[in-house]
Design a protein around this motif. Structure first.
Motif, mmCIF file in Angstrom:
data_model
loop_
_atom_site.group_PDB
_atom_site.id
_atom_site.type_symbol
_atom_site.label_atom_id
_atom_site.label_comp_id
_atom_site.label_asym_id
_atom_site.label_seq_id
_atom_site.Cartn_x
_atom_site.Cartn_y
_atom_site.Cartn_z
ATOM 1 N N SER A 179 -54.331 7.319 -29.752
ATOM 2 C CA SER A 179 -53.948 7.139 -30.913
ATOM 3 C C SER A 179 -52.712 5.800 -30.744
ATOM 4 O O SER A 179 -52.797 5.159 -29.867
ATOM 5 C CB SER A 179 -53.488 7.972 -32.105
ATOM 6 O OG SER A 179 -52.449 9.106 -31.292
ATOM 7 N N THR A 180 -51.417 6.286 -31.375
ATOM 8 C CA THR A 180 -50.367 5.410 -31.225
ATOM 9 C C THR A 180 -49.215 6.242 -31.252
ATOM 10 O O THR A 180 -49.321 7.613 -31.607
ATOM 11 C CB THR A 180 -50.054 4.452 -32.364
ATOM 12 O OG1 THR A 180 -50.100 5.208 -33.578
ATOM 13 C CG2 THR A 180 -51.380 3.547 -32.543
ATOM 14 N N VAL A 181 -48.023 5.733 -30.832
ATOM 15 C CA VAL A 181 -46.598 6.484 -30.865
ATOM 16 C C VAL A 181 -46.473 7.031 -32.101
ATOM 17 O O VAL A 181 -46.036 8.413 -32.198
ATOM 18 C CB VAL A 181 -45.580 5.504 -30.315
ATOM 19 C CG1 VAL A 181 -44.255 6.285 -30.704
ATOM 20 C CG2 VAL A 181 -45.588 5.035 -29.014
ATOM 21 N N VAL A 182 -46.468 6.319 -33.364
ATOM 22 C CA VAL A 182 -46.133 6.726 -34.633
ATOM 23 C C VAL A 182 -47.187 8.039 -35.160
ATOM 24 O O VAL A 182 -46.699 8.861 -35.597
ATOM 25 C CB VAL A 182 -45.929 5.930 -35.703
ATOM 26 C CG1 VAL A 182 -47.445 5.272 -36.197
ATOM 27 C CG2 VAL A 182 -45.327 6.126 -36.830
ATOM 28 N N GLN A 183 -48.445 7.743 -34.812
ATOM 29 C CA GLN A 183 -49.361 8.953 -35.112
ATOM 30 C C GLN A 183 -49.223 10.077 -34.206
ATOM 31 O O GLN A 183 -49.026 11.173 -34.894
ATOM 32 C CB GLN A 183 -50.815 8.496 -34.826
ATOM 33 C CG GLN A 183 -51.467 7.236 -35.737
ATOM 34 C CD GLN A 183 -52.436 6.817 -35.250
ATOM 35 O OE1 GLN A 183 -52.443 5.695 -34.497
ATOM 36 N NE2 GLN A 183 -53.890 7.278 -35.586
ATOM 37 N N LYS A 184 -48.790 10.066 -32.829
ATOM 38 C CA LYS A 184 -48.486 11.323 -32.395
ATOM 39 C C LYS A 184 -47.335 11.893 -32.982
ATOM 40 O O LYS A 184 -47.123 13.215 -33.072
ATOM 41 C CB LYS A 184 -48.419 10.938 -30.953
ATOM 42 C CG LYS A 184 -49.602 10.614 -30.082
ATOM 43 C CD LYS A 184 -50.615 11.775 -30.142
ATOM 44 C CE LYS A 184 -51.795 11.471 -29.242
ATOM 45 N NZ LYS A 184 -52.914 12.530 -28.969
ATOM 46 N N GLY A 188 -39.745 -5.794 -27.385
ATOM 47 C CA GLY A 188 -40.448 -6.937 -27.704
ATOM 48 C C GLY A 188 -41.717 -6.801 -28.594
ATOM 49 O O GLY A 188 -42.406 -7.837 -28.883
ATOM 50 N N GLU A 189 -42.166 -5.658 -28.918
ATOM 51 C CA GLU A 189 -43.373 -5.588 -29.959
ATOM 52 C C GLU A 189 -42.947 -4.198 -30.678
ATOM 53 O O GLU A 189 -41.954 -3.486 -30.171
ATOM 54 C CB GLU A 189 -44.764 -5.403 -29.263
ATOM 55 C CG GLU A 189 -44.643 -4.248 -28.075
ATOM 56 C CD GLU A 189 -46.206 -4.103 -27.565
ATOM 57 O OE1 GLU A 189 -47.084 -4.048 -28.238
ATOM 58 O OE2 GLU A 189 -46.219 -4.478 -26.255
ATOM 59 N N ASN A 190 -43.677 -3.964 -31.687
ATOM 60 C CA ASN A 190 -43.507 -2.743 -32.547
ATOM 61 C C ASN A 190 -43.893 -1.481 -31.662
ATOM 62 O O ASN A 190 -45.126 -1.131 -31.566
ATOM 63 C CB ASN A 190 -44.087 -2.740 -33.728
ATOM 64 C CG ASN A 190 -43.691 -1.647 -35.016
ATOM 65 O OD1 ASN A 190 -43.242 -0.773 -34.549
ATOM 66 N ND2 ASN A 190 -44.150 -1.928 -36.126
ATOM 67 N N LYS A 191 -42.778 -0.913 -31.135
ATOM 68 C CA LYS A 191 -43.137 0.489 -30.556
ATOM 69 C C LYS A 191 -44.005 1.614 -31.452
ATOM 70 O O LYS A 191 -44.737 2.213 -30.548
ATOM 71 C CB LYS A 191 -41.819 1.069 -29.886
ATOM 72 C CG LYS A 191 -40.786 1.542 -31.037
ATOM 73 C CD LYS A 191 -39.638 1.819 -30.374
ATOM 74 C CE LYS A 191 -38.255 2.084 -31.370
ATOM 75 N NZ LYS A 191 -37.090 2.486 -30.569
ATOM 76 N N MET A 192 -43.715 1.426 -32.680
ATOM 77 C CA MET A 192 -44.682 2.375 -33.384
ATOM 78 C C MET A 192 -46.160 2.424 -33.108
ATOM 79 O O MET A 192 -46.728 3.309 -33.431
ATOM 80 C CB MET A 192 -43.966 2.532 -34.910
ATOM 81 C CG MET A 192 -42.743 2.670 -35.200
ATOM 82 S SD MET A 192 -42.223 4.398 -34.690
ATOM 83 C CE MET A 192 -40.615 3.935 -34.692
ATOM 84 N N LEU A 193 -46.479 1.138 -33.016
ATOM 85 C CA LEU A 193 -47.891 0.797 -32.728
ATOM 86 C C LEU A 193 -48.452 0.758 -31.660
ATOM 87 O O LEU A 193 -49.867 0.635 -31.396
ATOM 88 C CB LEU A 193 -48.122 -0.624 -33.634
ATOM 89 C CG LEU A 193 -47.634 -0.511 -35.152
ATOM 90 C CD1 LEU A 193 -47.849 -2.021 -35.654
ATOM 91 C CD2 LEU A 193 -48.549 0.507 -36.061
#
Length: 199
Positions: A28-33, A17-22
């Motif tokens: 921080s965020t999923v994509v940063q980790k 329902g939302e961008n999981k990367m962010l």
């Protein structure tokens, strides 16, 4: 051996329902980790393939900017995962092998990536390396250069599973001891499990 990595961050995240990367994760965020562990693994090159909310994803990763990292926007990302893999593959410099990494797997540690890359580099018998945890197929998967053209020609949109199946005699299934290799984020429940791991 020169191994390039494609980090796939372009998906629709339709089940979230939302961008999981962010989505927030620790400080921080999923994509940063995910990205910081891949960068710390010492891979020769990282091509980050973006799609949905491309600018926001790129902004998060630029905090870790290095000469090894490049960004590619995939305008066809809504068509399926394969288009992002192909966009990343077309963008890499010369590589002996390609490691296809998912941006929603923040539990994979740098040593996990290194273990897989070292295992691939230290053998010549197999040209595809696939991690398995207790019988369950994981990620990332590594492909030798000989498979690049087949990946570029691949028409199924759900990734490279069919490429692996067509080349079964070239596949090395490597049993791993960590469930990091199978934990991605597809649903809110998955996200809650990942959050607990970072507490």
């Amino acid at each position: 051996m020169r191994i390039s990595a494609i980090l796939l961050t372009a998906g629709l995240s339709s089940r979230m329902g939302e961008n999981k990367m962010l989505m927030p994760l620790s400080d921080s965020t999923v994509v940063q980790k995910t990205f910081e562990q891949l960068l710390a693994a010492g891979v020769d090159e990282i091509v980050v393939v973006t799609g949905r909310e491309s600018d926001s994803v790129q902004l998060r990763i630029k905090n870790y900017e290095s000469g090894k990292t490049r960004f590619v926007y995939n305008p066809d990302y809504e068509k399926g995962l394969t288009t992002s893999i192909q966009a990343g593959l077309r963008a890499i410099d010369h590589a002996d092998a390609l490691m296809i990494c998912l941006g929603d797997m923040p539990l994979i540690k740098s040593e996990d990536y290194r273990f897989l890359m070292d295992s691939f580099a230290n053998q010549e018998e197999y040209s595809i390396k696939v991690p398995f945890y207790k019988g369950q197929k994981g990620n990332p998967v590594i492909f030798a250069q000989k498979h690049f053209q087949e990946i570029l020609n691949h028409t199924e949109m759900n990734g490279c599973s069919a490429v692996v199946q067509r080349n079964s005699e070239s596949v090395c299934r490597i049993e791993v001891s960590s469930d990091h290799f199978i934990q991605d984020i597809d649903t809110p429940e998955d996200y809650q499990q990942i959050l607990k791991a970072f507490e």
